[in-house]
Design a protein around this motif. Structure first.
Motif, short mmCIF file in Angstrom:
data_model
loop_
_atom_site.label_atom_id
_atom_site.label_comp_id
_atom_site.label_asym_id
_atom_site.label_seq_id
_atom_site.Cartn_x
_atom_site.Cartn_y
_atom_site.Cartn_z
N HIS A 74 69.73 74.61 45.89
CA HIS A 74 70.20 73.72 46.94
C HIS A 74 70.99 74.46 48.01
CE1 HIS A 74 68.93 71.02 43.83
NE2 HIS A 74 69.91 71.42 43.04
N ARG A 75 70.85 73.97 49.25
CA ARG A 75 71.54 74.57 50.39
C ARG A 75 72.42 73.52 51.06
NH1 ARG A 75 66.05 76.44 51.14
NH2 ARG A 75 65.82 74.75 52.62
N THR A 76 73.24 73.95 51.98
CA THR A 76 74.19 73.06 52.65
C THR A 76 73.49 71.87 53.29
OG1 THR A 76 75.66 74.93 53.05
CG2 THR A 76 76.04 72.95 54.36
N ASP A 77 72.35 72.09 53.89
CA ASP A 77 71.66 70.97 54.55
C ASP A 77 71.05 69.97 53.57
OD1 ASP A 77 69.52 72.51 53.66
OD2 ASP A 77 68.44 72.42 55.56
N ALA A 78 71.15 70.25 52.27
CA ALA A 78 70.63 69.33 51.25
C ALA A 78 71.71 68.42 50.68
CB ALA A 78 69.97 70.11 50.12
N VAL A 79 72.95 68.58 51.10
CA VAL A 79 74.03 67.72 50.59
C VAL A 79 73.66 66.26 50.84
CG1 VAL A 79 76.46 67.07 50.90
CG2 VAL A 79 75.83 69.48 50.77
N GLY A 80 73.73 65.47 49.78
CA GLY A 80 73.37 64.06 49.84
C GLY A 80 71.92 63.78 49.48
N MET A 81 71.10 64.81 49.46
CA MET A 81 69.67 64.68 49.12
C MET A 81 69.51 64.65 47.60
SD MET A 81 66.68 67.48 50.09
CE MET A 81 66.63 67.13 51.84
#
Length: 155
Positions: A74-81
């Motif tokens: 997981h990467r920062t832009d996946a937070v909440g995904m």
């Protein structure tokens, strides 16, 4: 295997313990990874990199900022995904030939048994004992190899 696969997996194929037959078995295999967190992330990463044909990623959780230092799928832009969607995206970038099936639920009862029955190998990367015991029972029932790992703090 096609020429692209022969090139991608050439280092495996050169190993006498794997060879062409072993790599073909990997490409034709289906792995079930239960948990896309601290243990499931590297397990799924390496399975996809190795060329596993189908990887079923099962987890009912979402990515949180506090996950990112240890959950490498997981990467920062996946937070909440959903973790399985984040993982599927990352694994597609690593190896687009690996078919990733994202199961965004906690596998239990009949669904767990369905997935275990279809798998060639099951990786228990979950974070609770109830799931661990259910996975073990299903693997025994369907005579599937089970790889189990756990980590708590530094243990």
């Amino acid at each position: 295997m096609n020429d692209q696969q022969l090139l991608r997996y050439s280092r495996h194929i050169l190993l006498p313990q794997i060879g062409i037959e072993g790599q073909e078995a990997i490409v034709g295999a289906r792995a079930l990874v239960i948990g896309a967190g601290g243990l499931g992330s590297p397990a799924a990463y390496y399975l996809a990199s190795a060329g596993i044909g189908t990887l079923v990623l099962a987890d009912g959780d979402t990515v949180d900022l506090t996950n990112l230092q240890r959950q490498i799928l997981h990467r920062t832009d996946a937070v909440g995904m959903a973790k399985v969607d984040s993982g599927k995206r990352t694994l597609a970038e690593i190896n687009p030939e690996c078919a990733v099936v994202a199961s965004g639920e906690r596998l239990a009862a009949e669904r767990l048994e369905q997935e275990v029955a279809q798998a060639d190998v099951v990786l228990d990367c979950c974070d609770n004992f109830a799931t661990r015991h259910a996975v073990n029972r299903a693997c025994v029932k369907f005579r599937k190899p089970l790889v189990s790992g756990a980590a708590i703090r530094f243990d």
